[in-house]
Design a protein around this motif. Sequence first.
Motif, PDB file in Angstrom:
ATOM      1  N   LYS A 153       1.333  14.320  -5.265  1.00  0.00           N
ATOM      2  CA  LYS A 153       2.584  13.614  -4.997  1.00  0.00           C
ATOM      3  C   LYS A 153       2.178  12.244  -4.514  1.00  0.00           C
ATOM      4  O   LYS A 153       1.243  12.098  -3.727  1.00  0.00           O
ATOM      5  CB  LYS A 153       3.397  14.323  -3.918  1.00  0.00           C
ATOM      6  CG  LYS A 153       4.070  15.578  -4.369  1.00  0.00           C
ATOM      7  CD  LYS A 153       4.991  16.086  -3.279  1.00  0.00           C
ATOM      8  CE  LYS A 153       5.714  17.334  -3.723  1.00  0.00           C
ATOM      9  NZ  LYS A 153       6.635  17.814  -2.693  1.00  0.00           N
ATOM     10  N   LYS A 154       2.878  11.233  -4.971  1.00  0.00           N
ATOM     11  CA  LYS A 154       2.511   9.887  -4.562  1.00  0.00           C
ATOM     12  C   LYS A 154       3.739   9.074  -4.193  1.00  0.00           C
ATOM     13  O   LYS A 154       4.865   9.500  -4.414  1.00  0.00           O
ATOM     14  CB  LYS A 154       1.716   9.195  -5.656  1.00  0.00           C
ATOM     15  CG  LYS A 154       2.444   9.040  -6.965  1.00  0.00           C
ATOM     16  CD  LYS A 154       1.537   8.402  -7.987  1.00  0.00           C
ATOM     17  CE  LYS A 154       2.297   8.167  -9.284  1.00  0.00           C
ATOM     18  NZ  LYS A 154       1.495   7.432 -10.241  1.00  0.00           N
ATOM     19  N   GLY A 155       3.491   7.935  -3.600  1.00  0.00           N
ATOM     20  CA  GLY A 155       4.567   7.031  -3.247  1.00  0.00           C
ATOM     21  C   GLY A 155       4.925   7.037  -1.768  1.00  0.00           C
ATOM     22  O   GLY A 155       5.921   6.440  -1.376  1.00  0.00           O
ATOM     23  N   PHE A 156       4.119   7.683  -0.942  1.00  0.00           N
ATOM     24  CA  PHE A 156       4.396   7.699   0.489  1.00  0.00           C
ATOM     25  C   PHE A 156       4.108   6.323   1.066  1.00  0.00           C
ATOM     26  O   PHE A 156       3.064   5.737   0.827  1.00  0.00           O
ATOM     27  CB  PHE A 156       3.535   8.760   1.189  1.00  0.00           C
ATOM     28  CG  PHE A 156       3.831  10.153   0.729  1.00  0.00           C
ATOM     29  CD1 PHE A 156       4.933  10.840   1.212  1.00  0.00           C
ATOM     30  CD2 PHE A 156       3.014  10.783  -0.190  1.00  0.00           C
ATOM     31  CE1 PHE A 156       5.208  12.125   0.782  1.00  0.00           C
ATOM     32  CE2 PHE A 156       3.279  12.075  -0.623  1.00  0.00           C
ATOM     33  CZ  PHE A 156       4.384  12.735  -0.132  1.00  0.00           C
ATOM     34  N   LYS A 190       1.154   8.604   7.700  1.00  0.00           N
ATOM     35  CA  LYS A 190       1.784   9.668   8.470  1.00  0.00           C
ATOM     36  C   LYS A 190       2.715  10.499   7.585  1.00  0.00           C
ATOM     37  O   LYS A 190       2.725  11.730   7.666  1.00  0.00           O
ATOM     38  CB  LYS A 190       2.555   9.067   9.647  1.00  0.00           C
ATOM     39  CG  LYS A 190       3.191  10.068  10.552  1.00  0.00           C
ATOM     40  CD  LYS A 190       2.141  10.775  11.361  1.00  0.00           C
ATOM     41  CE  LYS A 190       2.793  11.634  12.422  1.00  0.00           C
ATOM     42  NZ  LYS A 190       1.816  12.362  13.206  1.00  0.00           N
ATOM     43  N   GLU A 191       3.527   9.853   6.729  1.00  0.00           N
ATOM     44  CA  GLU A 191       4.394  10.581   5.798  1.00  0.00           C
ATOM     45  C   GLU A 191       3.567  11.467   4.869  1.00  0.00           C
ATOM     46  O   GLU A 191       3.929  12.610   4.599  1.00  0.00           O
ATOM     47  CB  GLU A 191       5.215   9.608   4.951  1.00  0.00           C
ATOM     48  CG  GLU A 191       6.320   8.906   5.670  1.00  0.00           C
ATOM     49  CD  GLU A 191       7.054   7.921   4.772  1.00  0.00           C
ATOM     50  OE1 GLU A 191       6.710   7.805   3.569  1.00  0.00           O
ATOM     51  OE2 GLU A 191       7.977   7.266   5.265  1.00  0.00           O
ATOM     52  N   ALA A 192       2.446  10.938   4.384  1.00  0.00           N
ATOM     53  CA  ALA A 192       1.577  11.706   3.489  1.00  0.00           C
ATOM     54  C   ALA A 192       0.970  12.896   4.225  1.00  0.00           C
ATOM     55  O   ALA A 192       0.908  14.005   3.684  1.00  0.00           O
ATOM     56  CB  ALA A 192       0.481  10.804   2.930  1.00  0.00           C
ATOM     57  N   ARG A 206       0.833  -1.204   0.000  1.00  0.00           N
ATOM     58  CA  ARG A 206       0.000   0.000   0.000  1.00  0.00           C
ATOM     59  C   ARG A 206       0.866   1.251   0.000  1.00  0.00           C
ATOM     60  O   ARG A 206       1.873   1.326   0.690  1.00  0.00           O
ATOM     61  CB  ARG A 206      -0.891   0.000   1.233  1.00  0.00           C
ATOM     62  CG  ARG A 206      -1.781   1.226   1.318  1.00  0.00           C
ATOM     63  CD  ARG A 206      -2.734   1.097   2.443  1.00  0.00           C
ATOM     64  NE  ARG A 206      -3.747   0.131   2.007  1.00  0.00           N
ATOM     65  CZ  ARG A 206      -4.962   0.047   2.500  1.00  0.00           C
ATOM     66  NH1 ARG A 206      -5.325   0.809   3.479  1.00  0.00           N
ATOM     67  NH2 ARG A 206      -5.809  -0.829   2.035  1.00  0.00           N
ATOM     68  N   ARG A 207       0.456   2.232  -0.806  1.00  0.00           N
ATOM     69  CA  ARG A 207       1.105   3.535  -0.855  1.00  0.00           C
ATOM     70  C   ARG A 207       0.030   4.603  -0.740  1.00  0.00           C
ATOM     71  O   ARG A 207      -1.158   4.332  -0.907  1.00  0.00           O
ATOM     72  CB  ARG A 207       1.875   3.733  -2.169  1.00  0.00           C
ATOM     73  CG  ARG A 207       3.037   2.785  -2.372  1.00  0.00           C
ATOM     74  CD  ARG A 207       4.154   3.066  -1.395  1.00  0.00           C
ATOM     75  NE  ARG A 207       5.335   2.274  -1.683  1.00  0.00           N
ATOM     76  CZ  ARG A 207       5.655   1.139  -1.089  1.00  0.00           C
ATOM     77  NH1 ARG A 207       4.862   0.643  -0.176  1.00  0.00           N
ATOM     78  NH2 ARG A 207       6.746   0.502  -1.391  1.00  0.00           N
ATOM     79  N   TYR A 208       0.467   5.835  -0.492  1.00  0.00           N
ATOM     80  CA  TYR A 208      -0.471   6.936  -0.303  1.00  0.00           C
ATOM     81  C   TYR A 208      -0.154   8.077  -1.255  1.00  0.00           C
ATOM     82  O   TYR A 208       1.013   8.336  -1.553  1.00  0.00           O
ATOM     83  CB  TYR A 208      -0.437   7.435   1.143  1.00  0.00           C
ATOM     84  CG  TYR A 208      -0.935   6.387   2.106  1.00  0.00           C
ATOM     85  CD1 TYR A 208      -2.287   6.309   2.430  1.00  0.00           C
ATOM     86  CD2 TYR A 208      -0.065   5.446   2.657  1.00  0.00           C
ATOM     87  CE1 TYR A 208      -2.759   5.343   3.291  1.00  0.00           C
ATOM     88  CE2 TYR A 208      -0.522   4.467   3.518  1.00  0.00           C
ATOM     89  CZ  TYR A 208      -1.870   4.423   3.828  1.00  0.00           C
ATOM     90  OH  TYR A 208      -2.338   3.443   4.673  1.00  0.00           O
ATOM     91  N   ARG A 209      -1.216   8.748  -1.707  1.00  0.00           N
ATOM     92  CA  ARG A 209      -1.112   9.870  -2.633  1.00  0.00           C
ATOM     93  C   ARG A 209      -1.716  11.099  -1.958  1.00  0.00           C
ATOM     94  O   ARG A 209      -2.763  11.023  -1.336  1.00  0.00           O
ATOM     95  CB  ARG A 209      -1.882   9.552  -3.906  1.00  0.00           C
ATOM     96  CG  ARG A 209      -2.006  10.716  -4.866  1.00  0.00           C
ATOM     97  CD  ARG A 209      -2.863  10.382  -6.074  1.00  0.00           C
ATOM     98  NE  ARG A 209      -2.190   9.395  -6.905  1.00  0.00           N
ATOM     99  CZ  ARG A 209      -2.713   8.223  -7.255  1.00  0.00           C
ATOM    100  NH1 ARG A 209      -3.907   7.879  -6.867  1.00  0.00           N
ATOM    101  NH2 ARG A 209      -2.030   7.389  -8.016  1.00  0.00           N
TER     102      ARG A 209
END
Length: 86
Positions: free
Chosen positions: A29-32, A36-38, A13-16
């Motif tokens: 921006k994507k790939g978090f 929390k990073e996102a 799973r990644r976050y955008r």
Amino acid sequence: MGSITAYEIEAGRRYRVRWRDDQQKQVDKKGFRTRKEAELSLAHTEVSRSNGSYTGPGEARITVGALCSTRTPTWSTTTSPTSPSG
């Protein structure tokens, strides 16, 4: 205000993060790896926009020629060739 969405890739799973810039153009921006990073990235972007220090991804791109032309002394005149140590 922006939004955070999750998506799946082979590695997991990644976050955008998505928001609208000053011209109301959607930016993302994507790939978090973590939510929390996102969230931190979105918060940083919102603070930068509110205090006027935001630079959009398109505005941040600069060519090497443009960068070099803004420098007063050129690299070749400020450095001397190095000799091999021996």
